[in-house]
Design a protein around this motif. Structure first.
Motif, PDB file in Angstrom:
ATOM      1  N   MET A 112       0.845  -1.175   0.000  1.00 24.87           N
ATOM      2  CA  MET A 112       0.000   0.000   0.000  1.00 24.87           C
ATOM      3  C   MET A 112       0.886   1.232   0.000  1.00 24.87           C
ATOM      4  N   PRO A 113       0.495   2.262  -0.708  1.00 21.79           N
ATOM      5  CA  PRO A 113       1.254   3.503  -0.640  1.00 21.79           C
ATOM      6  C   PRO A 113       1.281   4.018   0.796  1.00 21.79           C
ATOM      7  N   ARG A 114       2.247   4.821   1.081  1.00 22.42           N
ATOM      8  CA  ARG A 114       2.378   5.329   2.441  1.00 22.42           C
ATOM      9  C   ARG A 114       1.150   6.091   2.901  1.00 22.42           C
ATOM     10  N   GLU A 115       0.423   6.658   1.999  1.00 20.08           N
ATOM     11  CA  GLU A 115      -0.730   7.467   2.373  1.00 20.08           C
ATOM     12  C   GLU A 115      -1.808   7.323   1.312  1.00 20.08           C
ATOM     13  N   THR A 116      -3.044   7.200   1.743  1.00 20.19           N
ATOM     14  CA  THR A 116      -4.160   7.125   0.817  1.00 20.19           C
ATOM     15  C   THR A 116      -5.360   7.825   1.438  1.00 20.19           C
ATOM     16  N   GLY A 117      -6.175   8.423   0.627  1.00 19.69           N
ATOM     17  CA  GLY A 117      -7.361   9.107   1.133  1.00 19.69           C
ATOM     18  C   GLY A 117      -8.581   8.207   1.061  1.00 19.69           C
ATOM     19  N   PHE A 118      -9.588   8.527   1.863  1.00 15.40           N
ATOM     20  CA  PHE A 118     -10.875   7.838   1.783  1.00 15.40           C
ATOM     21  C   PHE A 118     -11.939   8.773   2.307  1.00 15.40           C
ATOM     22  N   LYS A 119     -13.171   8.523   1.906  1.00 14.65           N
ATOM     23  CA  LYS A 119     -14.302   9.317   2.387  1.00 14.65           C
ATOM     24  C   LYS A 119     -14.998   8.556   3.500  1.00 14.65           C
ATOM     25  N   SER A 165      -5.325  -6.517  13.732  1.00 16.17           N
ATOM     26  CA  SER A 165      -5.997  -5.783  14.816  1.00 16.17           C
ATOM     27  C   SER A 165      -6.458  -4.460  14.227  1.00 16.17           C
ATOM     28  N   VAL A 166      -7.729  -4.137  14.410  1.00 20.26           N
ATOM     29  CA  VAL A 166      -8.295  -2.883  13.920  1.00 20.26           C
ATOM     30  C   VAL A 166      -9.127  -2.284  15.047  1.00 20.26           C
ATOM     31  N   TYR A 167      -8.833  -1.050  15.409  1.00 22.29           N
ATOM     32  CA  TYR A 167      -9.564  -0.362  16.473  1.00 22.29           C
ATOM     33  C   TYR A 167      -9.934   1.040  16.009  1.00 22.29           C
ATOM     34  N   VAL A 168     -11.177   1.412  16.242  1.00 21.45           N
ATOM     35  CA  VAL A 168     -11.702   2.702  15.790  1.00 21.45           C
ATOM     36  C   VAL A 168     -12.209   3.476  17.003  1.00 21.45           C
ATOM     37  N   ALA A 169     -11.968   4.769  17.012  1.00 19.12           N
ATOM     38  CA  ALA A 169     -12.467   5.620  18.093  1.00 19.12           C
ATOM     39  C   ALA A 169     -13.985   5.449  18.197  1.00 19.12           C
ATOM     40  N   PRO A 170     -14.520   5.437  19.419  1.00 18.16           N
ATOM     41  CA  PRO A 170     -15.943   5.125  19.586  1.00 18.16           C
ATOM     42  C   PRO A 170     -16.875   6.025  18.787  1.00 18.16           C
ATOM     43  N   ASP A 171     -16.564   7.301  18.668  1.00 23.00           N
ATOM     44  CA  ASP A 171     -17.444   8.212  17.928  1.00 23.00           C
ATOM     45  C   ASP A 171     -17.286   8.117  16.416  1.00 23.00           C
ATOM     46  N   MET A 172     -16.368   7.294  15.941  1.00 23.16           N
ATOM     47  CA  MET A 172     -16.156   7.138  14.493  1.00 23.16           C
ATOM     48  C   MET A 172     -16.556   5.753  13.988  1.00 23.16           C
ATOM     49  N   GLN A 173     -17.035   4.896  14.870  1.00 24.24           N
ATOM     50  CA  GLN A 173     -17.415   3.543  14.460  1.00 24.24           C
ATOM     51  C   GLN A 173     -18.629   3.587  13.530  1.00 24.24           C
ATOM     52  N   LYS A 232     -13.215  -0.168   7.844  1.00 22.28           N
ATOM     53  CA  LYS A 232     -13.096  -0.800   6.533  1.00 22.28           C
ATOM     54  C   LYS A 232     -11.862  -0.293   5.797  1.00 22.28           C
ATOM     55  N   ALA A 233     -11.635   1.011   5.825  1.00 24.46           N
ATOM     56  CA  ALA A 233     -10.462   1.583   5.158  1.00 24.46           C
ATOM     57  C   ALA A 233      -9.170   1.078   5.797  1.00 24.46           C
ATOM     58  N   LEU A 234      -9.141   0.990   7.112  1.00 23.95           N
ATOM     59  CA  LEU A 234      -7.947   0.493   7.806  1.00 23.95           C
ATOM     60  C   LEU A 234      -7.706  -0.982   7.498  1.00 23.95           C
ATOM     61  N   LEU A 235      -8.764  -1.794   7.538  1.00 27.81           N
ATOM     62  CA  LEU A 235      -8.604  -3.217   7.253  1.00 27.81           C
ATOM     63  C   LEU A 235      -8.151  -3.424   5.812  1.00 27.81           C
ATOM     64  N   GLN A 236      -8.691  -2.649   4.881  1.00 32.14           N
ATOM     65  CA  GLN A 236      -8.257  -2.766   3.484  1.00 32.14           C
ATOM     66  C   GLN A 236      -6.778  -2.417   3.345  1.00 32.14           C
ATOM     67  N   ALA A 237      -6.328  -1.409   4.084  1.00 34.58           N
ATOM     68  CA  ALA A 237      -4.905  -1.043   4.061  1.00 34.58           C
ATOM     69  C   ALA A 237      -4.042  -2.198   4.555  1.00 34.58           C
ATOM     70  N   LEU A 238      -4.495  -2.879   5.616  1.00 36.93           N
ATOM     71  CA  LEU A 238      -3.741  -4.029   6.127  1.00 36.93           C
ATOM     72  C   LEU A 238      -3.684  -5.156   5.107  1.00 36.93           C
ATOM     73  N   TYR A 279      -6.845   2.975  14.337  1.00 38.48           N
ATOM     74  CA  TYR A 279      -5.536   2.450  13.979  1.00 38.48           C
ATOM     75  C   TYR A 279      -5.647   0.960  13.718  1.00 38.48           C
ATOM     76  N   ALA A 280      -4.656   0.437  13.009  1.00 40.99           N
ATOM     77  CA  ALA A 280      -4.659  -0.987  12.656  1.00 40.99           C
ATOM     78  C   ALA A 280      -3.236  -1.466  12.457  1.00 40.99           C
ATOM     79  N   SER A 281      -3.045  -2.748  12.728  1.00 46.27           N
ATOM     80  CA  SER A 281      -1.740  -3.360  12.536  1.00 46.27           C
ATOM     81  C   SER A 281      -1.937  -4.846  12.304  1.00 46.27           C
ATOM     82  N   TYR A 282      -0.884  -5.489  11.891  1.00 48.00           N
ATOM     83  CA  TYR A 282      -0.870  -6.943  11.904  1.00 48.00           C
ATOM     84  C   TYR A 282       0.490  -7.402  12.388  1.00 48.00           C
ATOM     85  N   GLY A 283       0.514  -8.653  12.828  1.00 45.17           N
ATOM     86  CA  GLY A 283       1.755  -9.237  13.318  1.00 45.17           C
ATOM     87  C   GLY A 283       1.694 -10.738  13.164  1.00 45.17           C
TER      88      GLY A 283
END
Length: 185
Positions: free
Chosen positions: A1-8, A99-107, A113-119, A80-84
């Motif tokens: 994945m590129p270092r940075e990508t946008g999403f709506k 692992s994917v975790y989203v701030a409660p007010d942004m769930q 979905k954008a974070l998991l796709q990046a992983l 935020y998201a990561s894998y190991g």
């Protein structure tokens, strides 16, 4: 994945960015993690962490070549998201756990979905073969999110965890990242 990508964001339609995390993001990552510890069964820990813990976690991920992505809007970390490693034995080197975790007010707004796709994209680029997700069986939102990206349930383990005075069931989902008939490494 590129270092940075946008999403709506699906509900707010705001422009957000997925990028590699930086040390400056760690206090907000810690806050999201600690909320999940206090309020949810997404993390099966009872003890909140401090900034030193997140700094060591981040250094370990970076040192081992694993990504840590953040979804940001300006300077606000939305998730935020990561894998190991899935397991520590050599034979599992083609398999990672996410692992994917989203701030409660942004769930529910497309951040997860954008974070998991990046992983998934990153793991494919790194030549990984399978991505695994271990999710508490009652976390239907996370299970459905993974299914939307092609993950399938492969196991269900009853009462293997506990939190908030009750037993927790664990669901394993997996996504095959490529169709190699044999390992290459």
């Amino acid at each position: 994945m590129p270092r940075e990508t946008g999403f709506k964001s699906e509900r707010t339609m705001t422009d957000s960015t997925i990028r590699m995390a930086e040390p400056v993001d760690l206090p907000q990552i810690m806050a999201i993690y600690n909320h999940a510890v206090r309020e949810t069964t997404a993390i099966w820990n009872d003890t909140q962490v401090d900034l030193d813990n997140r700094e060591r976690w981040y250094a370990d991920r970076m040192g081992r070549g694993f990504p840590v992505f953040v979804a940001v809007l300006g300077k606000q970390v939305l998730g935020y998201a990561s894998y190991g490693d899935w397991r520590a034995f050599d034979g599992y080197r083609g398999t990672v756990e996410n692992s994917v975790y989203v701030a409660p007010d942004m769930q529910g707004r497309g951040v997860g979905k954008a974070l998991l796709q990046a992983l998934v994209d990153d793991a494919r680029e790194q030549g990984k073969h399978v991505m695994v997700a271990g999710i508490e069986a009652g976390n239907i939102g996370s299970i459905r999110l993974h299914e939307k990206l092609g993950f399938v349930e492969v196991a269900r383990m009853e009462q293997v965890g506990q939190k908030f005075g009750r037993w927790l069931d664990l669901v394993f989902l997996q996504l095959r990242l490529d169709e190699r008939p044999e390992p290459t490494a």
